[in-house]
Design an enzyme around this catalytic site. Structure first.
Site, short mmCIF file in Angstrom:
data_model
loop_
_atom_site.label_atom_id
_atom_site.label_comp_id
_atom_site.label_asym_id
_atom_site.label_seq_id
_atom_site.Cartn_x
_atom_site.Cartn_y
_atom_site.Cartn_z
CG HIS A 1 -22.18 45.21 51.93
ND1 HIS A 1 -22.75 45.98 52.90
CD2 HIS A 1 -22.19 43.93 52.40
CE1 HIS A 1 -23.07 45.21 53.92
NE2 HIS A 1 -22.76 43.96 53.65
C1 UD1 Z 1 -19.81 39.52 53.40
C2 UD1 Z 1 -20.94 38.77 54.08
C3 UD1 Z 1 -22.03 39.75 54.49
C4 UD1 Z 1 -21.46 40.89 55.32
C5 UD1 Z 1 -20.29 41.53 54.60
C6 UD1 Z 1 -19.63 42.56 55.47
C7 UD1 Z 1 -21.30 36.49 53.29
C8 UD1 Z 1 -22.14 35.60 52.45
N1 UD1 Z 1 -21.55 37.79 53.18
O1 UD1 Z 1 -20.34 40.09 52.21
O2 UD1 Z 1 -22.99 39.08 55.27
O3 UD1 Z 1 -22.47 41.85 55.51
O4 UD1 Z 1 -19.32 40.52 54.27
O5 UD1 Z 1 -18.88 43.48 54.73
O6 UD1 Z 1 -20.45 36.01 54.01
N2 UD1 Z 1 -13.84 41.80 47.87
C9 UD1 Z 1 -12.64 42.43 47.64
N3 UD1 Z 1 -11.78 42.56 48.69
C10 UD1 Z 1 -12.04 42.11 49.94
C11 UD1 Z 1 -13.25 41.46 50.15
C12 UD1 Z 1 -14.14 41.30 49.11
O7 UD1 Z 1 -12.34 42.86 46.53
O8 UD1 Z 1 -11.19 42.28 50.84
C13 UD1 Z 1 -14.80 41.68 46.76
C14 UD1 Z 1 -14.61 40.42 45.90
O9 UD1 Z 1 -14.91 40.75 44.59
C15 UD1 Z 1 -15.69 39.50 46.46
C16 UD1 Z 1 -16.79 40.49 46.82
O10 UD1 Z 1 -16.12 41.65 47.28
O11 UD1 Z 1 -16.12 38.55 45.54
C17 UD1 Z 1 -17.75 39.98 47.89
O12 UD1 Z 1 -17.01 39.58 49.06
P1 UD1 Z 1 -17.62 38.47 50.05
O13 UD1 Z 1 -16.75 38.35 51.22
O14 UD1 Z 1 -17.95 37.24 49.30
O15 UD1 Z 1 -19.02 39.07 50.44
P2 UD1 Z 1 -19.38 40.52 51.06
O16 UD1 Z 1 -20.23 41.24 50.08
O17 UD1 Z 1 -18.15 41.18 51.53
N1 UDP Z 2 -17.49 50.24 58.27
C1 UDP Z 2 -16.20 50.74 58.30
N2 UDP Z 2 -15.70 51.35 57.17
C2 UDP Z 2 -16.45 51.48 56.05
C3 UDP Z 2 -17.77 50.96 56.02
C4 UDP Z 2 -18.26 50.33 57.15
O1 UDP Z 2 -15.51 50.65 59.32
O2 UDP Z 2 -15.94 52.06 55.07
C5 UDP Z 2 -18.02 49.57 59.48
C6 UDP Z 2 -19.35 50.09 59.97
O3 UDP Z 2 -19.16 51.21 60.78
C7 UDP Z 2 -19.90 48.89 60.72
C8 UDP Z 2 -19.37 47.73 59.93
O4 UDP Z 2 -18.28 48.22 59.14
O5 UDP Z 2 -19.35 48.81 62.01
C9 UDP Z 2 -20.47 47.22 59.04
O6 UDP Z 2 -19.95 46.33 58.13
P1 UDP Z 2 -20.68 45.98 56.77
O7 UDP Z 2 -21.63 47.04 56.40
O8 UDP Z 2 -19.62 45.64 55.83
O9 UDP Z 2 -21.42 44.61 57.14
P2 UDP Z 2 -22.82 44.27 57.86
O10 UDP Z 2 -22.88 44.98 59.15
O11 UDP Z 2 -23.91 44.63 56.92
O12 UDP Z 2 -22.72 42.78 58.00
#
Ligand code: UD1
Ligand code: UDP
Length: 360
Positions: free
Chosen positions: A206
């Site tokens: 992601h």
């Molecule tokens: C964010 C965090 C990242 C973290 C991750 C955990 C920032 C800059 N990044 O990244 O550090 O590791 O969360 O998962 O804060 N989207 C959906 N539905 C949702 C959420 C997101 O469709 O419920 C899609 C949207 O297209 C959005 C994209 O995912 O633009 C990215 O979401 P965003 O929250 O901006 O960043 P993450 O990649 O989730």
């Molecule tokens: N996770 C979850 N369901 C999923 C994928 C990840 O519950 O389908 C959990 C995972 O076990 C971990 C957390 O989400 O506890 C990690 O989140 P993510 O990878 O989105 O973010 P990061 O840790 O890189 O910030």
């Protein structure tokens, strides 16, 4: 003492579940959800499964560019702070929700507590690195998951308020893994996907750094997964879903099982049952380590350097050959596991105890 906690993204709900449980007996906690993650399987499922209290506020900010998303959060969190007048604002990790919460509080001279302080990748192009460096420098309490994190802060002359509390994600794995294993409904996940424990690999993707490479980058990764001897299960983050679907449509992969994101309990079971994890996630790298599942990290660097000892975690370039070779050739050394680099599983209680002393 009134504490205002700001969460917004999936890993923050998981961290808050254990810290909130420790905090609530010792202070009044007002939970604020920025709305950064909003799909049911990225947000609501965690509140229900992990028994997290319903947020007092959902700011509904949703997705957007960094400036728009962070700016909107900043405006709305400030309004909540005016309304609630907390003594402390608590933030987790390194997302835009973290920075917005910390900045809103700091500007109003409300002390900030940062859980998961001191992590560094030393790659300032990552939005997470920018968020965590800025948050650390305006925090009053810096709760470090590891000694390395505290040493990183020292290099930046941040020593006041630093506590090596341990990793709240270890607390969370220890608490919830047992619950997951004892729950037959959750254990049905293997059958639903059509896999058996220890006969598949688990992957997540992601990071912006991964998806910024577009379809070609995903194809390079999936080409490696396709050649692996076991199927690769990928609970796909919504950011990556469109590219992953395009890659599958174009290349017709047969060894990749793309599924929707799963709840935390199911994720713990999937991690525990995997022969190997391949990921760009910070949290999942550590969960693999906690459960003694070898991990290939699909990044150039990791903040969790303790996991690299004895090749329990190995970094890989986003290139087909490098991923494939490391995935099939790496054999971790059982003797190389440092004891307890992430604490004793009671980080949450320690954090709650320190914060509860404020103003006493
Ligand atoms: C964010 C965090 C990242 C973290 C991750 C955990 C920032 C800059 N990044 O990244 O550090 O590791 O969360 O998962 O804060 N989207 C959906 N539905 C949702 C959420 C997101 O469709 O419920 C899609 C949207 O297209 C959005 C994209 O995912 O633009 C990215 O979401 P965003 O929250 O901006 O960043 P993450 O990649 O989730
Ligand atoms: N996770 C979850 N369901 C999923 C994928 C990840 O519950 O389908 C959990 C995972 O076990 C971990 C957390 O989400 O506890 C990690 O989140 P993510 O990878 O989105 O973010 P990061 O840790 O890189 O910030």
């Amino acid at each position: 003492m009134k504490l205002l906690t700001v969460v917004g993204a999936r890993p923050q709900f998981i961290k808050a579940s254990v810290v909130s449980r420790a905090l609530r007996p010792v202070c009044e906690e007002v939970l604020v959800h920025t709305g950064q993650h909003y799909d049911r399987n990225m947000s609501a499922v965690f509140f229900e499964e992990l028994n997290i209290p319903k947020p007092a506020y959902n700011l509904g900010v949703g997705s957007g560019t960094h400036g728009k998303q962070t700016g909107e959060m900043l405006i709305k969190i400030e309004e909540v702070i005016f309304e609630e007048k907390p003594d402390i604002v608590l933030v987790y990790g390194d997302t835009n929700s973290t920075l917005a919460g910390a900045l809103a509080a700091s500007k109003l001279h409300i002390p900030v507590a940062h859980v998961e302080a001191g992590l560094r990748s030393y790659n300032m192009r990552m939005p997470e690195e920018q968020n965590r460096v800025l948050t650390d420098h305006i925090s009053t309490w810096l709760f470090c998951p590891t000694r390395t994190a505290a040493a990183n802060l020292k290099k930046e002359n941040v020593t006041r308020g630093v506590d090596i509390s341990g990793d709240v994600m270890l607390d969370s794995v220890l608490h919830f893994r047992k619950l997951a294993q004892e729950n037959p409904q959750k254990a049905a996940i293997y059958g639903q996907i059509g896999i058996r424990p220890k006969q598949y690999r688990l992957a997540t993707l992601h990071r912006a750094e991964t998806t910024d490479g577009g379809l070609d980058a995903i194809i390079r990764i999936f080409d490696a997964f396709e050649k692996l001897p076991q199927p690769v299960v990928i609970p796909i983050h919504p950011r990556t879903r469109p590219l992953a679907q395009q890659a599958i449509a174009k290349r017709g992969y047969r060894n990749i099982k793309l599924i929707a994101p799963v709840g935390y309990l199911e994720m713990l079971l999937l991690t525990n049952g995997a022969v190997q994890v391949l990921t760009d996630s910070g949290g999942l790298q550590k969960e693999a380590w906690f459960m003694e599942v070898p991990c290939i990290t699909l990044r150039r660097e990791t903040e969790w350097v303790e996991t690299l000892a004895g090749k329990w975690n190995v970094l890989s370039a986003l290139e087909t050959d490098d991923i494939y070779r490391k995935a099939v050739e790496t054999v971790p050394d059982p003797a190389a596991r440092e004891s307890m680099p992430f604490g004793d599983g009671h980080a949450s209680e320690r954090i709650a105890s320190i914060l509860s002393q404020y103003g006493v």
